[in-house]
Design a protein around this motif. Structure first.
Motif, PDB file in Angstrom:
ATOM      1  N   UNK A  43       8.541   4.580   4.707  1.00  0.00           N
ATOM      2  CA  UNK A  43       8.556   3.907   3.248  1.00  0.00           C
ATOM      3  C   UNK A  43       8.682   5.459   2.103  1.00  0.00           C
ATOM      4  N   UNK A  44       9.757   6.583   2.944  1.00  0.00           N
ATOM      5  CA  UNK A  44       9.645   7.519   1.967  1.00  0.00           C
ATOM      6  C   UNK A  44      10.092   7.222   0.469  1.00  0.00           C
ATOM      7  N   UNK A  45      10.751   5.974   0.677  1.00  0.00           N
ATOM      8  CA  UNK A  45      11.312   5.712  -1.303  1.00  0.00           C
ATOM      9  C   UNK A  45      10.823   5.174  -1.768  1.00  0.00           C
ATOM     10  N   UNK A  46       9.183   4.678  -0.966  1.00  0.00           N
ATOM     11  CA  UNK A  46       8.763   3.642  -1.922  1.00  0.00           C
ATOM     12  C   UNK A  46       6.539   3.842  -1.594  1.00  0.00           C
ATOM     13  N   UNK A  47       6.793   5.008  -0.591  1.00  0.00           N
ATOM     14  CA  UNK A  47       5.330   5.464  -1.128  1.00  0.00           C
ATOM     15  C   UNK A  47       4.406   5.782  -2.407  1.00  0.00           C
ATOM     16  N   UNK A  48       5.763   6.654  -2.915  1.00  0.00           N
ATOM     17  CA  UNK A  48       5.714   8.456  -3.869  1.00  0.00           C
ATOM     18  C   UNK A  48       4.605   6.666  -5.185  1.00  0.00           C
ATOM     19  N   UNK A  49       5.369   5.835  -5.401  1.00  0.00           N
ATOM     20  CA  UNK A  49       4.847   4.962  -6.479  1.00  0.00           C
ATOM     21  C   UNK A  49       3.102   3.849  -6.049  1.00  0.00           C
ATOM     22  N   UNK A  50       3.031   4.425  -5.146  1.00  0.00           N
ATOM     23  CA  UNK A  50       2.218   3.907  -4.579  1.00  0.00           C
ATOM     24  C   UNK A  50       0.834   4.836  -5.079  1.00  0.00           C
TER      25      UNK A  50
ATOM     26  N   UNK B 262       1.167  -1.368  -0.264  1.00  0.00           N
ATOM     27  CA  UNK B 262       0.007   0.354  -0.123  1.00  0.00           C
ATOM     28  C   UNK B 262       0.733   1.142   0.078  1.00  0.00           C
ATOM     29  N   UNK B 263       2.208   1.780   0.274  1.00  0.00           N
ATOM     30  CA  UNK B 263       3.355   2.547   1.036  1.00  0.00           C
ATOM     31  C   UNK B 263       4.783   1.547   0.744  1.00  0.00           C
ATOM     32  N   UNK B 264       4.449   0.420   0.678  1.00  0.00           N
ATOM     33  CA  UNK B 264       6.152   0.074   0.426  1.00  0.00           C
ATOM     34  C   UNK B 264       6.033  -1.362   0.933  1.00  0.00           C
ATOM     35  N   UNK B 265       4.909  -1.873   0.930  1.00  0.00           N
ATOM     36  CA  UNK B 265       4.877  -3.189   2.133  1.00  0.00           C
ATOM     37  C   UNK B 265       5.373  -4.887   1.701  1.00  0.00           C
ATOM     38  N   UNK B 266       5.655  -4.447  -0.280  1.00  0.00           N
ATOM     39  CA  UNK B 266       6.677  -5.763  -0.464  1.00  0.00           C
ATOM     40  C   UNK B 266       7.462  -5.210  -0.508  1.00  0.00           C
ATOM     41  N   UNK B 267       8.198  -4.280  -0.974  1.00  0.00           N
ATOM     42  CA  UNK B 267       9.372  -3.720  -1.884  1.00  0.00           C
ATOM     43  C   UNK B 267       9.967  -3.927  -0.218  1.00  0.00           C
ATOM     44  N   UNK B 268       9.920  -2.796   0.658  1.00  0.00           N
ATOM     45  CA  UNK B 268      10.719  -2.448   1.792  1.00  0.00           C
ATOM     46  C   UNK B 268      10.992  -3.321   2.614  1.00  0.00           C
ATOM     47  N   UNK B 269      10.072  -4.572   2.780  1.00  0.00           N
ATOM     48  CA  UNK B 269      10.465  -5.987   3.569  1.00  0.00           C
ATOM     49  C   UNK B 269      11.615  -6.703   2.591  1.00  0.00           C
ATOM     50  N   UNK B 270      10.926  -6.745   1.300  1.00  0.00           N
ATOM     51  CA  UNK B 270      11.781  -7.335   1.114  1.00  0.00           C
ATOM     52  C   UNK B 270      13.451  -7.009   0.418  1.00  0.00           C
TER      53      UNK B 270
ATOM     54  N   UNK C 241       6.341  16.133  -1.036  1.00  0.00           N
ATOM     55  CA  UNK C 241       5.508  16.356  -0.343  1.00  0.00           C
ATOM     56  C   UNK C 241       4.572  14.348  -0.528  1.00  0.00           C
ATOM     57  N   UNK C 242       4.892  13.665  -0.728  1.00  0.00           N
ATOM     58  CA  UNK C 242       4.672  12.324  -0.936  1.00  0.00           C
ATOM     59  C   UNK C 242       4.155  11.785   0.143  1.00  0.00           C
ATOM     60  N   UNK C 243       4.465  12.376   1.231  1.00  0.00           N
ATOM     61  CA  UNK C 243       4.939  11.432   2.356  1.00  0.00           C
ATOM     62  C   UNK C 243       3.670  11.960   3.700  1.00  0.00           C
ATOM     63  N   UNK C 244       3.663  12.890   3.205  1.00  0.00           N
ATOM     64  CA  UNK C 244       2.547  14.151   3.936  1.00  0.00           C
ATOM     65  C   UNK C 244       1.147  13.996   3.000  1.00  0.00           C
TER      66      UNK C 244
ATOM     67  N   UNK D  60       6.058   7.873  15.964  1.00  0.00           N
ATOM     68  CA  UNK D  60       4.958   6.941  14.723  1.00  0.00           C
ATOM     69  C   UNK D  60       5.529   7.692  13.111  1.00  0.00           C
ATOM     70  N   UNK D  61       5.723   9.297  13.723  1.00  0.00           N
ATOM     71  CA  UNK D  61       6.093   9.405  12.230  1.00  0.00           C
ATOM     72  C   UNK D  61       7.925   9.119  11.428  1.00  0.00           C
TER      73      UNK D  61
END
Lengths: 532, 106
Positions: free
Chosen positions: A450-457, A192-200, A328-331, A443-444
């Protein structure tokens, strides 16, 4: 066939899925032997890893027997019938515990779904059965896929097989760790925001988030419906691609699944390293400067730059590019995702299924008690954020604003596709796997993983991560980001990078703590996390 | 620290947090409300970053792929097995879910 020695069985678990496919067709090994070997290794090694929330030996062995029966029939019918079997036929697979299997649990890592029994199969479960894959069980995850470390699972965290004191990433941490620890050759996650790519990336395996719409979400517990996608993990590009091929495609029960043909390129990636590497000649890759911010983990930065140099040396054209709205993607993501989650999770009312507290003075008190007691802290935070962002007077300032920023983020990518780039190359995560407890207080801090993955989502694009070496002894992931529906090209890029680096020393390294997992007295991840 | 935090004005009061919890139908303990007040304000500070962008003329993107709504054929087909669905009911009466009363009261 005669029973195998434990060593021979363990050797089976270290094969790639494409090698298993060959051995199955040649009659060297049976699907039952493969399933039994993986089940044995998983039962033996999961105390210290906790990658699994349920393992169903009986069902897995029955599915394996059915796969063997189909194999025998195909072998009798001739080469065409054997060739028609899917590459996943007879191959073990694990599913993140938010995918429905009829008659089985689907907790989504939450207490609120404890005891829930899925009354139907997810679309991808049906597809895996049709392909002849053997489902071993369900893997651990952050509750409702909200998290980047698997520490938010209501059932305790998963450890990283490279260092049992560290997280595997998340939210699909169980699926990533299980593949890295040879408990299964491939697995399914959601991103959803990197939940495959980041753990891989953090577990040193390959993982892909496909284009939004590529895989049906029917039968999969929803988190944020405009961002969620299902995707594969594997120990190499070919295995992950074959698994994606098995589950992708149009399903009328998910109206967002696209009527776009699934390329057979996914099951014909080159086996030879030189042939694979040859694909790179003349390919054009953009390197987005915003994914290399000042102060990023120096080891990660070094590995990514070395990988880019290797791509260039193999004939790729590498050019610096800009995605100016990345910051701006994270926010924007942390408005859109919680807003959709707060809406999706309204269904957990304790009336039709799941955790339920009754006997209050009125219906409202039942809801408050059911939801207040059933959801964990991170899920409550997201529901609160989303409810606030959608509430009267704040909708325009937060949610609508975030959707407009989403347009800008998407346009940044679109401009690069119009310029003809084959893919963008970037780090998958800003750091290697971190220690238990390192990011749970703020939390932040966790969101920044996920900063490098969530823009893709946010842009609905496909992205893949492939291992590119170690930093401080921990895996680093190289990310390729592509235009919509370019999954086959991304797999070719990842496969090409494997070919270019086939002789690298780090390629032959195995997770450091595999031996520790064999110790019957190994502490559980929950015990380790409690020390921090 | 890779991506910097953005400091801004805290916007949520304790009463706001309680109101949002009520809207979300979350029964929260005192310590949860206190913790959330701090955390939510900390997260909202990050949102302030978006104000830097002028988006007046930018259309919103709610979904990202160019798909028309596709309607399936209007044909009768089996639904889910009622026994399997109702097996998950916290409270049932035959083939019905027992729902808490939402009208009337004492």
């Amino acid at each position: 066939m005669s029973p195998m020695t434990p060593d021979a069985a363990d050797a089976l678990t270290e094969l790639h899925a494409h090698d298993m496919a060959g051995a199955l067709r040649a009659g060297i090994v049976s699907a039952r032997e493969l399933a039994a070997a993986h089940l044995a290794r998983t039962h033996r090694t999961d105390q210290g890893l906790h990658a699994w929330l349920s393992i169903d030996d009986e069902r897995a062995l029955a599915e394996a027997d059915a796969a063997d029966a189909r194999l025998s029939a195909a072998r009798a019918a001739g080469p065409d019938a054997l060739a028609a079997l899917h590459p996943m036929h007879g191959v073990p697979v694990a599913l993140k515990d938010l995918v429905s299997i009829r008659g089985g649990q689907a907790t989504a890592g939450s207490r609120i779904l404890e005891g829930y029994i899925a009354p139907y199969d997810a679309h991808i479960t049906e597809r895996l059965r049709a392909a002849g894959a053997v489902i071993l069980g369900k893997t651990n995850m952050d509750e409702f896929a909200m998290g980047s470390s698997t520490e938010h699972s209501a059932y305790g965290p998963t450890a990283n097989p490279w260092d049992l004191g560290r997280v595997p990433g998340g939210s699909s941490g169980g699926s990533a760790a299980a593949v890295a620890a040879f408990q299964t050759p491939v697995s399914i996650g959601t991103d959803t925001g990197g939940s495959i790519r980041q753990p891989a990336s953090m577990c040193g395996v390959t993982g892909m988030r496909p284009t939004y719409g590529r895989v049906s979400r029917y039968g999969i517990v929803a988190f944020a419906s405009s961002l969620d996608q299902v995707g594969p993990f594997g120990r190499d590009a070919r295995d992950a691609a074959a698994l994606l091929h098995a589950v992708a495609g149009r399903d009328e029960r998910d109206s967002t699944s696209a009527p776009i043909a699934v390329p057979d390129d996914l099951i014909s990636l080159p086996a030879g390293d030189d042939e694979a590497a040859g694909w790179l000649r003349g390919k054009r890759f953009g390197i987005p400067a915003e994914y290399f911010p000042a102060g990023m983990d120096a080891g990660v930065d070094a590995r990514i730059r070395e990988a880019i140099a290797a791509l260039e040396a193999a004939g790729a054209v590498v050019e610096p590019v800009s995605l100016p709205h990345t910051e701006y993607a994270l926010a924007a993501y942390y408005i859109v995702a919680p807003a959709e989650a707060s809406s999706n999770l309204a269904r957990y009312d304790g009336v039709r299924f799941g955790h339920s507290i009754r006997g209050g003075s009125d219906y409202l008190s039942n809801y408050l008690a059911t939801r207040g007691g059933g959801f964990g802290p991170e899920v409550k935070r997201r529901i609160m954020l989303g409810t606030y962002a959608l509430s009267a007077g704040y909708y325009d300032a937060f949610y609508l604003k975030a959707l407009k920023v989403r347009t800008l983020i998407k346009r940044d990518f679109d401009l690069l596709w119009e310029q003809g780039f084959d893919a963008l190359v970037a780090p998958t995560a800003p750091s290697v796997a971190f220690k238990f407890g390192a990011k749970t207080a703020d939390p932040v801090e966790m969101y920044l993983a996920d900063a490098c993955t969530l823009p893709v989502n946010m842009a609905g694009l496909p992205g893949i991560t492939t291992p590119c070496g170690l930093s401080d002894g921990l895996p680093v992931g190289l990310q390729f980001i592509g235009a919509p529906w370019s999954e086959a090209a991304l797999f070719r890029a990842a496969r090409a990078y494997e070919g270019v680096t086939a002789g690298a020393e780090w390629r032959s390294m195995r997770p450091h703590d595999l031996a520790a997992l064999e110790d019957p007295a190994v502490p559980t991840p929950a015990e380790r996390a409690a020390r921090h | 620290m890779v991506f910097p935090y953005h400091r801004g004005m805290a916007t949520l009061t304790r009463a706001d947090v309680e109101h949002v919890a009520h809207l979300a139908r979350l029964g929260l303990a005192e310590h949860e409300l206190t913790e959330l007040e701090g955390q939510l304000n900390h997260i909202l500070e990050q949102y302030a970053k978006l104000a830097e962008l002028d988006t007046d003329d930018i259309p919103p993107t709610a979904q990202v792929i160019d798909l028309e709504t596709i309607l399936r054929d209007d044909v009768v087909r089996p639904s889910l097995d009622p026994a399997a669905v109702l097996a998950n009911a916290p409270e049932r009466d035959g083939d019905f879910f027992v729902v808490p009363a939402i009208l009337g009261g004492d």
